[in-house]
Design an enzyme around this catalytic site. Structure first.
Site, PDB file in Angstrom:
ATOM      1  N   ASP A   7       0.831  -1.195   0.000  1.00 21.67           N
ATOM      2  CA  ASP A   7       0.000   0.000   0.000  1.00 21.67           C
ATOM      3  C   ASP A   7       0.872   1.255   0.000  1.00 21.67           C
ATOM      4  OD1 ASP A   7      -2.626   1.428   0.532  1.00 21.67           O
ATOM      5  OD2 ASP A   7      -1.540   1.971   2.358  1.00 21.67           O
ATOM      6  N   GLU A  18       1.705  -0.510  -5.005  1.00 16.38           N
ATOM      7  CA  GLU A  18       0.761   0.555  -5.325  1.00 16.38           C
ATOM      8  C   GLU A  18       1.635   1.795  -5.501  1.00 16.38           C
ATOM      9  OE1 GLU A  18      -3.353   2.545  -3.653  1.00 16.38           O
ATOM     10  OE2 GLU A  18      -1.741   2.149  -2.230  1.00 16.38           O
TER      11      GLU A  18
END
Length: 702
Positions: free
Chosen positions: A342, A378
């Protein structure tokens, strides 16, 4: 109670069959107490007197699995100097393998008083805090082996443990929403029939439900609020939270591996649940604030490139050790097969700017364990220069946000989308070729947990997030969505038919694209969130997957497209297409060719046309340049992909020189999408009429 010196390594609580070794790093502390917690609310304090390189440690004979514990750190509370030690706060072990309980929010878990933020708060947090748990590390893995599915065979299914399983009618109620549900035959059968090879789980590291959300009657459903980087989230267990969650998670991984499905974890190493200077003191902040967090020039405050209040200090050797130890633990002890990071751009911020060669990536590159699993970035955060799609180093694949945006733009009718669409369809060489990566570096997706579901993407022009309690201010405003003529629910049959066709278009495009496809859970059933594009706080039926027969046509079509892709290597190229014949294949045709609907090869003028929204793509199955695993030549059927993203029907001429006889295997204008082997025969030079916003695939046997 006997207390022995113990060892400084490994960090955390390590049970050896006779007792437990405890070790915790803190450079800020004057002294550290280990607190063994009892079920009657009392605690036994053991001072960790031994210290090696700022690691306090002790071995306590007789401490067994299931024992709850925490630390009290005595040291300076001086926020002006970045120090926030407070022995009144019971702190979680940063290396805890299991965590018990939930936080009972109140002033007790904060290091300051609400009415006087500059004044230290000495209220005891123990009755309100979560606690670390000693676990039994032993588990019978049997003959478990990682599937090690190559990227070109991989189909990723992004899912939420609870959201995927909470409403499944075939699951016993006591298993719904848990790790055990993932191992149930009903879930595994759905994944295998769909053709999924990897289950990417949204955060399962122990996370915290934010104080603000709890006060609003909501919760942190998505889980991007980690407090324990080694501990499986305890709310997803049906067996108990005194270490049983570890066994339950391992059992789920073992069952998924038996079905040939890899397990990838969505991990949040960029920040913690302790928030900014007004956040709670739960673990790192009270153990050694300045060693764990990036502080500003005024050490009272935190650097925040994550939008959550804090960012971990990626140039700290202790933070890097924590992250690498955690990653290795999940691979070696929990048997997971990869990670999706993330806000991975934050991990690259060694100092301030995004530096893709920061220490973290150096460590991953040379690590003999972590470097061998799937690593997915990401590739953005909220800091300056944080959008880094295409800029991560070798070994890494990336969520390709440019793929998502371009495919959405094409099918909703945006001008000047066709040229970039061609690049995205063929693996995004403009992003990944320069640094030696391949098409498989691109994780392709149209939807994910963040944003509209596939159904809502074609049903809403605007977000509808009022249930989140933020007056619709949260969530993305520019969704690249189109409601097909009516906002939200409608009974208009023409709108409904167009929406269904658009969902088939997106699904087919995803599976026909070079790269690695990712499906968001429930999209195969046309799952809706009522237009909410930021359901992070909706732990309820709004965000859970409804296992409904209403979406059975889309489910069958999705299965058809996944298996078409899996059966044909021409859609799973490991090298970029060349646009020319391939040597040694005795085929004069290029590996790919582009045609206008009129059947002539595309020119630069065609690509540059603002209104261009249709094309034919020839994929030559006899011109695959990469060899098979034993060096053998790979040959496949050839395909023509006919895209009509325009608002009206178009006639397409089948090119004359690229095959005499073709068969329609996919037609998104049909509700069932056409099953392979049952389609219309088409000859070179024939004209096919494609309705507005539709896609047809023609197949020619090798």
């Amino acid at each position: 109670m006997q207390v022995w010196p113990g060892e400084a390594y490994p960090l955390g609580a390590t049970y050896d069959g006779a007792g437990t070794n405890f070790a915790v790093f803190t450079e800020a502390a004057d002294r550290v107490e280990l607190c063994l917690l009892h079920d009657d609310g009392s605690e036994t304090a053991v001072e960790l007197r031994e210290s090696d390189a700022f690691v306090r440690h002790a071995y306590v004979p007789g401490v067994m699995p299931g024992q709850r514990y925490g630390f009290r750190v005595h040291g300076p509370y001086d926020p002006v100097r970045g120090q926030r030690c407070n022995s009144a706060k019971l702190l979680l072990d940063p290396y805890a393998k299991a965590i018990s309980g939930t936080i009972r929010w109140g002033e007790e878990v904060y290091g300051y008083h609400f009415d006087a933020p500059d004044r230290r708060n000495d209220l005891d947090s123990a009755p309100h805090a979560m606690t670390s748990v000693v676990i039994n590390p032993y588990f019978d893995w049997g003959d478990d082996r990682p599937p090690r599915t190559d990227y070109h065979h991989t189909v990723i299914y992004e899912a939420h443990v609870k959201g995927l399983t909470m409403l499944h009618p075939g699951l016993p109620e006591e298993l719904r929403g848990t790790y055990a549900a993932l191992a149930h035959p009903a879930i595994i059968e759905h994944l295998t029939k769909l053709g999924v090879t990897a289950l990417e789980l949204m955060p399962v590291h122990q996370f915290v439900n934010d104080h603000r959300l709890v006060d609003m009657g909501l919760s942190n459903y998505w889980g991007y609020n980690t407090i324990g980087f080694f501990a499986p989230h305890n709310a997803y267990t049906s067996w108990g939270d005194r270490g049983q969650q570890v066994l339950e998670f391992k059992s789920a991984v073992r069952a998924l591996h038996e079905a040939g499905i890899e397990v990838i974890l969505d991990v949040v190493y960029n920040h913690t649940a302790e928030g900014n200077h007004l956040g709670p003191t739960l673990s790192f902040k009270g153990i050694d604030n300045a060693s764990y967090y990036r502080l500003t020039d005024d050490p009272r405050y935190y650097m925040d490139t994550t939008g959550t209040g804090n960012s971990l200090l990626m140039r700290s050797p202790h933070v890097l050790q924590l992250i690498m130890d955690s990653l290795r633990y999940w691979v070696t002890e929990m048997h997971v097969d990869g990670f999706r990071f993330d806000l991975a751009a934050t991990l690259a911020r060694q100092f301030h700017e995004v530096d893709r060669l920061s220490s973290f990536f150096d460590l991953v590159q040379q690590d003999p364990v972590v470097s061998q699993v799937k690593l997915i970035a990401e590739p953005w955060d909220v800091g300056e220069g944080g959008y880094q799609v295409g800029n991560f180093p070798p070994l890494w694949t990336e969520w390709n946000g440019k793929y998502r945006d371009t495919v959405r733009d094409l099918w909703r009718g945006e001008p000047r989308a066709l040229a970039e669409f061609a690049s995205r369809l063929t693996g995004s060489s403009d992003l990944y070729q320069d640094d030696g990566r391949r098409p498989l570096a691109s994780i392709n997706f149209v939807t994910c947990h963040d944003g509209f579901t596939l159904h809502d993407l074609v049903s809403y022009d605007h977000k509808h997030n009022t249930a989140n309690g933020e007056d619709d201010r949260d969530g993305e405003n520019h969704n690249r969505s189109w409601n097909c003529g009516a906002e939200g629910e409608t009974e208009d049959p023409e709108v409904l038919r167009l929406r269904a066709r658009q969902m088939r278009n997106f699904t087919a495009t995803l599976m026909l694209s070079q790269g690695v496809p990712m499906i968001s859970h429930g999209d195969e059933f046309a799952r809706t969130q009522g237009g909410n594009n930021n359901a992070y706080c909706q732990d309820n039926e709004l965000a859970w997957l409804h296992w409904s027969e209403d979406g059975s046509d889309l489910l069958e079509f999705t299965r058809t497209m996944v298996w078409l892709r899996r059966d044909h290597p021409v859609f799973r190229r490991r090298r970029f297409l060349h646009g020319r014949p391939v040597e040694g294949t005795h085929d004069e045709l290029s590996d790919i060719a582009w045609f206008t609907p009129q059947g002539r090869e595309m020119t630069q003028r065609d690509w540059d046309s603002a209104q261009a929204s249709a094309l034919t793509v020839f994929l030559n199955g006899n011109a695959i340049s990469e060899p098979g695993p034993r060096g053998e030549r790979i040959a496949d059927d050839s395909f023509l992909l006919l895209f009509n993203a325009s608002p009206g029907p178009l006639d397409f001429l089948v090119p004359a020189d690229h095959g005499r006889q073709w068969q329609v295997v996919v037609d998104t204008a049909c509700p069932e999408g056409v099953q392979p082997g049952a389609g219309t025969k088409v000859a070179a030079g024939d004209r096919i009429t494609l309705p507005d916003r539709s896609l047809t695939v023609l197949q020619r046997p090798a």
